[in-house]
Scaffold this active site. Structure first.
Site, mmCIF file in Angstrom:
data_model
loop_
_atom_site.group_PDB
_atom_site.id
_atom_site.type_symbol
_atom_site.label_atom_id
_atom_site.label_comp_id
_atom_site.label_asym_id
_atom_site.label_seq_id
_atom_site.Cartn_x
_atom_site.Cartn_y
_atom_site.Cartn_z
ATOM 1 N N HIS A 147 0.823 -1.203 0.000
ATOM 2 C CA HIS A 147 0.000 0.000 0.000
ATOM 3 C C HIS A 147 0.864 1.264 0.000
ATOM 4 O O HIS A 147 0.550 2.247 -0.678
ATOM 5 C CB HIS A 147 -0.918 -0.013 1.222
ATOM 6 N N GLU A 171 2.083 1.811 -3.428
ATOM 7 C CA GLU A 171 1.011 2.389 -4.252
ATOM 8 C C GLU A 171 1.014 3.916 -4.145
ATOM 9 O O GLU A 171 0.900 4.630 -5.152
ATOM 10 C CB GLU A 171 -0.344 1.840 -3.810
ATOM 11 N N HIS A 172 1.176 4.431 -2.935
ATOM 12 C CA HIS A 172 1.230 5.877 -2.741
ATOM 13 C C HIS A 172 2.461 6.479 -3.423
ATOM 14 O O HIS A 172 2.372 7.507 -4.096
ATOM 15 C CB HIS A 172 1.278 6.199 -1.240
ATOM 16 N N GLU A 176 -3.777 7.107 7.486
ATOM 17 C CA GLU A 176 -4.897 6.478 6.792
ATOM 18 C C GLU A 176 -5.337 5.213 7.509
ATOM 19 O O GLU A 176 -6.527 4.920 7.600
ATOM 20 C CB GLU A 176 -4.486 6.157 5.348
#
Length: 444
Positions: free
Chosen positions: A73, A76-77, A153
């Site tokens: 994740h 991905e950022h 997040e």
């Protein structure tokens, strides 16, 4: 960037299985492979001059090193930061200034990047996506900033969201030592343990064209798609793909139960999740189980809704869903929100009785009616390039061939009521976790 995804909508998957019997092709899908090993799926739809452009990497959070949860994740950022050719933070701005939208998401099994834009701007998206497939540049400053964003997040999406926190806890209990027990976004401790080298290693191991699927859905033909794919992605060199996680075979039979009180929970909720066959563990059963899910609890015409909500008024909402698009096992879930004053014991008794009644009522007429509903829902899916790209890419990422994606109706139409009854009986005996979420009271 899109938030991490922990499940796939059973309703969307059910629509896929309801392929119209008028045609043996759901999307009119074409597939080919570039010389570097990248698979390309093309779904022509010329009703509007738009295109959905997606790149799916066949690696997700299950492929992360243990203790480094959130690596996929976080990568991905960082994919939106910068490359040796494109400055930091310019990617989304370029897409937006050309009238498009761009985002991404991470799941247990795969990671996907996508843009929707005018067909005249497709080459921009392909240039940018092919560039960051091979030229990603991660600076210490970008890494630190994005790791903090991912950490926050996690707090927002899971820790401060009662349904997400409850769902993650149920998943841990259901999957136990299976990789699917891990959090897609990682724990707070895992996220802060990730180093820049961890992310760079994951990128080098898995972000290769021979581990990726390109999906083009919209106003494009196969010839043009091939030319553009070769022009932009064909130049990216293939490389060895890292070792992916080994999934254990699950043979343990168990039933587990949990109850959780959370301050932010606004209403009680009962969730029961069963370990279920997936395409990769028992492809022959997914069609009958999808019909059973639709029949049992998908929509206001389902058996559970009519019984528990409309007739008995024991529940405010009830549903079922089936996830079969997984690299390992799938799940079958039944959920209900009790009506005011209905206890857990009363709701569970009513739910058990309603499920048993629904199963005993499975017959040829009911199954045919259910399949007809699934077919009818596909009319809209065929005209939606976004959904077409999403479903085709997701299924291909977990192992479906192009032929299996486009010809699911052959299997669906072969499903008889005895198949559905057998699948229903089996799933209700499968390993399962029942969870009860309650609001936290002051005296608790």
């Amino acid at each position: 960037m899109g938030k991490f995804k922990t499940f796939i909508s059973g309703a969307v998957l059910s629509l896929f299985l309801g392929v119209s019997p008028v045609s043996a092709e759901l999307f009119g899908l074409s597939s080919f492979v570039l010389d570097n090993g990248m698979q390309v799926l093309v779904i022509p739809n010329h009703k509007a001059p738009i295109i959905k452009h997606m790149v799916w990497y066949k690696a997700g959070s299950v492929d992360e090193p243990r203790g480094k949860g959130g690596t996929a994740h976080l990568l991905e950022h960082l994919m939106f930061r910068g490359t040796r050719k494109v400055k930091d933070g310019v990617f989304n701005d370029l897409i937006s200034r050309n009238g498009g939208e761009s985002n991404a998401f991470t799941s247990l099994d795969y990671t996907a990047y996508h843009q929707e834009l005018d067909i005249s701007r497709l080459e921009l998206a392909m240039f940018l996506e092919a560039d960051r497939m091979q030229n990603l540049k991660i600076t210490p400053e970008a890494f630190a900033k994005e790791r903090d964003i991912v950490f926050q997040e996690r707090k927002q999406v899971v820790d401060n969201n009662p349904l997400s926190y409850f769902g993650e806890s149920m998943r841990k209990l259901l999957w136990q030592d299976h990789p699917y027990a891990l959090s897609v976004g990682g724990t707070p401790e895992d996220i802060m343990a990730i180093t820049q080298e961890d992310v760079e290693r994951f990128y080098e191991q898995f972000y290769a064209p021979n581990n990726a699927i390109l999906v083009l859905s919209g106003d494009i033909d196969v010839k043009t798609a091939r030319e553009l794919a070769e022009k932009y992605y064909g130049k990216v060199k293939s490389r060895p793909v890292g070792k992916k996680v080994d999934f254990p075979k699950l043979s343990r039979r168990f039933k587990a139960d949990m109850q959780m009180r959370l301050e932010a929970a606004n209403a009680p909720r009962l969730v029961r999740t069963y370990l279920a066959p997936s395409f990769n563990t028992n492809a022959g059963q997914i069609y009958a189980l999808s019909v059973f899910s639709k029949y049992l609890g998908e929509g206001e015409n389902s058996k559970l809704y009519k019984n528990l909500v409309l007739k008995q008024k024991k529940a405010l909402a009830v549903s079922s869903s089936y996830d079969y698009a997984d690299r390992s096992y799938g799940t079958f879930t039944i959920a209900a929100v009790p009506a005011e004053g209905v206890s857990r014991e009363e709701l569970e008794k009513a739910l058990d009785d309603a499920v048993a009644e629904a199963v005993s009522g499975i017959n040829a007429a009911e199954v045919d009616k259910t399949k007809h509903k699934m077919l009818a829902g596909l009319v809209y899916l065929k005209d939606n390039p976004n959904d077409a790209a999403y479903i085709a890419g997701m299924l291909a990422a977990v192992g479906f061939s192009a032929e299996e994606i486009d010809n699911g109706d052959i299997h669906l139409r072969d499903v008889g009521y005895r198949d559905v009854k057998k699948a229903a009986d089996a799933i209700l005996q499968a390993p399962a976790v029942s969870g009860w979420l309650l609001p936290l009271k002051e005296d608790d």
